[in-house]
Design a protein around this motif. Structure first.
Motif, mmCIF file in Angstrom:
data_model
loop_
_atom_site.group_PDB
_atom_site.id
_atom_site.type_symbol
_atom_site.label_atom_id
_atom_site.label_comp_id
_atom_site.label_asym_id
_atom_site.label_seq_id
_atom_site.Cartn_x
_atom_site.Cartn_y
_atom_site.Cartn_z
ATOM 1 N N GLY A 164 36.368 32.548 36.793
ATOM 2 C CA GLY A 164 36.673 31.899 35.523
ATOM 3 C C GLY A 164 36.438 32.895 34.405
ATOM 4 O O GLY A 164 35.569 33.733 34.484
ATOM 5 N N GLY A 165 37.214 32.800 33.378
ATOM 6 C CA GLY A 165 37.111 33.765 32.292
ATOM 7 C C GLY A 165 38.225 34.791 32.376
ATOM 8 O O GLY A 165 39.137 34.693 33.215
ATOM 9 N N PHE A 166 38.138 35.769 31.503
ATOM 10 C CA PHE A 166 39.198 36.770 31.389
ATOM 11 C C PHE A 166 38.590 38.141 31.167
ATOM 12 O O PHE A 166 37.472 38.273 30.697
ATOM 13 C CB PHE A 166 40.093 36.444 30.180
ATOM 14 C CG PHE A 166 40.717 35.085 30.231
ATOM 15 C CD1 PHE A 166 41.950 34.899 30.828
ATOM 16 C CD2 PHE A 166 40.077 33.970 29.681
ATOM 17 C CE1 PHE A 166 42.535 33.650 30.875
ATOM 18 C CE2 PHE A 166 40.658 32.720 29.724
ATOM 19 C CZ PHE A 166 41.887 32.550 30.326
ATOM 20 N N TRP A 167 39.379 39.140 31.497
ATOM 21 C CA TRP A 167 39.062 40.503 31.094
ATOM 22 C C TRP A 167 40.351 41.183 30.688
ATOM 23 O O TRP A 167 41.436 40.793 31.110
ATOM 24 C CB TRP A 167 38.302 41.278 32.175
ATOM 25 C CG TRP A 167 39.077 41.701 33.383
ATOM 26 C CD1 TRP A 167 39.368 40.932 34.466
ATOM 27 C CD2 TRP A 167 39.653 42.981 33.626
ATOM 28 N NE1 TRP A 167 40.083 41.664 35.381
ATOM 29 C CE2 TRP A 167 40.279 42.930 34.889
ATOM 30 C CE3 TRP A 167 39.706 44.179 32.915
ATOM 31 C CZ2 TRP A 167 40.942 44.020 35.439
ATOM 32 C CZ3 TRP A 167 40.363 45.262 33.467
ATOM 33 C CH2 TRP A 167 40.965 45.180 34.716
ATOM 34 N N VAL A 202 46.597 44.395 28.498
ATOM 35 C CA VAL A 202 46.824 43.727 29.768
ATOM 36 C C VAL A 202 45.645 42.775 29.995
ATOM 37 O O VAL A 202 44.489 43.206 30.035
ATOM 38 C CB VAL A 202 46.935 44.741 30.928
ATOM 39 C CG1 VAL A 202 47.182 44.020 32.245
ATOM 40 C CG2 VAL A 202 48.051 45.742 30.647
ATOM 41 N N ILE A 203 45.959 41.475 30.121
ATOM 42 C CA ILE A 203 44.928 40.459 30.277
ATOM 43 C C ILE A 203 44.938 39.944 31.712
ATOM 44 O O ILE A 203 45.991 39.655 32.265
ATOM 45 C CB ILE A 203 45.152 39.304 29.289
ATOM 46 C CG1 ILE A 203 45.055 39.841 27.854
ATOM 47 C CG2 ILE A 203 44.146 38.185 29.516
ATOM 48 C CD1 ILE A 203 45.402 38.836 26.786
ATOM 49 N N GLN A 232 35.709 41.696 28.143
ATOM 50 C CA GLN A 232 35.818 40.433 28.866
ATOM 51 C C GLN A 232 35.389 39.291 27.970
ATOM 52 O O GLN A 232 34.817 39.501 26.903
ATOM 53 C CB GLN A 232 34.960 40.465 30.121
ATOM 54 C CG GLN A 232 33.478 40.636 29.829
ATOM 55 C CD GLN A 232 32.671 40.771 31.094
ATOM 56 O OE1 GLN A 232 33.205 41.022 32.164
ATOM 57 N NE2 GLN A 232 31.361 40.608 30.991
ATOM 58 N N GLY A 233 35.662 38.078 28.416
ATOM 59 C CA GLY A 233 35.236 36.893 27.684
ATOM 60 C C GLY A 233 35.306 35.668 28.577
ATOM 61 O O GLY A 233 36.160 35.590 29.465
ATOM 62 N N GLU A 234 34.419 34.710 28.330
ATOM 63 C CA GLU A 234 34.420 33.483 29.136
ATOM 64 C C GLU A 234 35.626 32.612 28.807
ATOM 65 O O GLU A 234 36.145 31.921 29.678
ATOM 66 C CB GLU A 234 33.121 32.717 28.909
ATOM 67 C CG GLU A 234 31.919 33.396 29.520
ATOM 68 C CD GLU A 234 30.660 32.569 29.397
ATOM 69 O OE1 GLU A 234 30.748 31.327 29.292
ATOM 70 O OE2 GLU A 234 29.578 33.171 29.414
#
Length: 79
Positions: free
Chosen positions: A13-16, A6-7, A28-30
């Motif tokens: 801004g960015g994601f986990w 599940v994203i 997580q990631g930018e």
């Protein structure tokens, strides 16, 4: 091996991402590309945890205890 991921997008801004089938597995990631790279590493790390079989404690056949009494002078005077 296939696992559901599940994203989520973050407000900053960015994601986990989280992997519901593996409790506690999240990363997580930018950028989306960073997230994917981190996700592979996170899943591998979560699945590579080593589990040791508990060992039985040794059976105690006999036990000898010794002790030393320490008496402090003036202990009653301070009460």
């Amino acid at each position: 091996m296939k696992v559901k991921v599940v994203i989520h997008e973050t407000e900053e801004g960015g994601f986990w991402a989280e992997v519901p089938a593996i409790p506690g597995c999240a990363t997580q990631g930018e950028t989306f590309e960073d997230l994917l790279a981190n996700l592979y590493e996170a899943v591998e790390g979560c699945l590579s945890v080593e589990v040791e079989t508990p060992k039985k404690p040794p059976r105690i056949e006999s036990l000898r205890l010794s002790y030393e009494a320490v008496v402090r002078q003036g202990a009653r005077e301070n009460r």
